[in-house]
Design an enzyme around this catalytic site. Structure first.
Site, PDB file in Angstrom:
ATOM      1  N   GLY A 115      11.630   9.815  -6.251  1.00 26.43           N
ATOM      2  CA  GLY A 115      12.036   8.437  -6.021  1.00 26.43           C
ATOM      3  C   GLY A 115      12.251   8.039  -4.579  1.00 26.43           C
ATOM      4  CB  SER A 116      11.364   9.432  -1.271  1.00 24.53           C
ATOM      5  OG  SER A 116       9.963   9.489  -1.223  1.00 24.53           O
ATOM      6  CG  ASN A 117       7.051   5.859  -1.864  1.00 23.52           C
ATOM      7  OD1 ASN A 117       6.737   5.244  -0.842  1.00 23.52           O
ATOM      8  ND2 ASN A 117       6.581   7.062  -2.151  1.00 23.52           N
TER       9      ASN A 117
ATOM     10  CG  MET B 106       3.938  11.747 -11.955  1.00 27.04           C
ATOM     11  SD  MET B 106       2.887  11.509 -10.499  1.00 27.04           S
ATOM     12  CE  MET B 106       1.869  12.969 -10.633  1.00 27.04           C
ATOM     13  NE  ARG B 107       4.092   9.906 -18.847  1.00 29.23           N
ATOM     14  CZ  ARG B 107       4.267  10.791 -19.813  1.00 29.23           C
ATOM     15  NH1 ARG B 107       3.343  10.945 -20.751  1.00 29.23           N
ATOM     16  NH2 ARG B 107       5.347  11.524 -19.849  1.00 29.23           N
TER      17      ARG B 107
ATOM     18  CG  ASN C  29      -0.319   4.036  -7.523  1.00 27.17           C
ATOM     19  OD1 ASN C  29       0.836   4.462  -7.674  1.00 27.17           O
ATOM     20  ND2 ASN C  29      -1.353   4.858  -7.384  1.00 27.17           N
TER      21      ASN C  29
ATOM     22  CG  HIS D  31      -3.444   8.204  -3.877  1.00 26.73           C
ATOM     23  ND1 HIS D  31      -3.169   9.006  -4.968  1.00 26.73           N
ATOM     24  CD2 HIS D  31      -4.359   8.870  -3.140  1.00 26.73           C
ATOM     25  CE1 HIS D  31      -3.896  10.105  -4.887  1.00 26.73           C
ATOM     26  NE2 HIS D  31      -4.632  10.047  -3.791  1.00 26.73           N
TER      27      HIS D  31
HETATM   28  C1  GRF Z   1       4.267   9.827  -3.346  1.00 24.43           C
HETATM   29  O1  GRF Z   1       3.631  10.753  -2.494  1.00 24.43           O
HETATM   30  C2  GRF Z   1       3.298   8.782  -3.799  1.00 24.43           C
HETATM   31  O2  GRF Z   1       2.310   8.501  -2.855  1.00 24.43           O
HETATM   32  C3  GRF Z   1       2.670   9.427  -5.004  1.00 24.43           C
HETATM   33  O3  GRF Z   1       3.724  10.109  -5.633  1.00 24.43           O
HETATM   34  C4  GRF Z   1       4.692  10.476  -4.663  1.00 24.43           C
HETATM   35  C5  GRF Z   1       6.005   9.934  -5.140  1.00 24.43           C
HETATM   36  O4  GRF Z   1       7.069  10.328  -4.309  1.00 24.43           O
HETATM   37  N1  GRF Z   1       2.040   8.437  -5.843  1.00 24.43           N
HETATM   38  P1  GRF Z   1       8.495   9.668  -4.490  1.00 24.43           P
HETATM   39  O5  GRF Z   1       8.915   9.920  -5.939  1.00 24.43           O
HETATM   40  O6  GRF Z   1       8.373   8.212  -4.197  1.00 24.43           O
HETATM   41  O7  GRF Z   1       9.394  10.390  -3.532  1.00 24.43           O
END
Ligand code: GRF
Length: 209
Positions: free
Chosen positions: A12-14, A92-93, A109, A111
């Site tokens: 969940g860092s994003n 992750m789906r 999304n 990536h």
């Molecule tokens: C990130 O690297 C994002 O690009 C990918 O999954 C990872 C999620 O990281 N889709 P976080 O859970 O947001 O830390």
């Protein structure tokens, strides 16, 4: 102000970066709901600590996808919260018709590679093992494929000779946190148009991190 729903499966860092931007007044949208397909995902406690409604929603037995009944429950939860844009942050789906039809052109999304290079899992390691000299991250609109939708923004991260796959992934992640907020602001304010699969935004004004 547009209302966002974040879907996330893990760390969940994003999500945290988006919530920090909201708190600091850098996000031109409001996060109403965070949903996770993992009951113990750290993202749920992170979001709750920020005062956001955050829930586990059972993904059912859909393998790489949400089971159809589960996907309907995700749509219902998002719509009930008034969500206008769906933000995938490490979810992750693979999305199916129910979500894609409920939010046409309104799902983003992020990536961790410069798409179309290195789609799918472990993109940072794929790039490092391949030996590219630059990698980075991509924010794209979500379509029915895996990491295939029209590209909204990308950021380049040089690969250093001392890098390991992990140090490269760390630097890409820092860029992800900056880029996602910038991309969300562009998207929710409608500062783009899509021609075929090219997303045109005009000159990009950089947001401070
Ligand atoms: C990130 O690297 C994002 O690009 C990918 O999954 C990872 C999620 O990281 N889709 P976080 O859970 O947001 O830390």
């Amino acid at each position: 102000m547009s209302v966002l729903g974040i879907l996330a499966s893990g760390r969940g860092s994003n999500c945290e970066a988006i919530l920090r931007a909201q708190k600091e007044g850098r996000l031109r949208a409001r996060v109403a709901l965070v949903l996770s397909d993992h009951a113990d995902a750290p993202v749920l406690s992170t979001a709750r600590a920020a005062g956001i409604d955050a829930r586990f929603l059972d993904p059912g037995r859909g393998g790489a996808r949400l089971a159809p009944a589960a996907e309907s429950s995700y749509v219902t939860a998002l719509q009930s919260a008034g969500v206008e844009w769906v933000i995938l942050a490490g979810f992750m789906r693979i999305l199916g018709d129910a979500l894609l039809h409920a939010y046409p052109g309104r799902i983003l999304n992020i990536h961790p590679s410069l798409l179309p290079a290195f789609p799918g899992l472990h993109a940072q390691r794929q790039a490092w093992e391949y030996g590219v000299r630059v990698s980075g991250c991509t924010v794209h609109f979500v379509d029915a494929g895996v990491d295939t939708g029209p590209i909204l923004l990308q950021a380049v991260v040089p690969v250093e000779e001392e890098d390991t796959a992990d140090t490269l992934a760390d630097r890409i992640l820092q860029e992800e946190h900056r880029l996602y907020v910038e991309a969300i602001n562009l998207a929710v304010e409608g500062r783009y148009r899509i021609e075929e699969r090219r997303v045109l935004t005009g000159p990009i004004e950089r947001n401070p991190t």
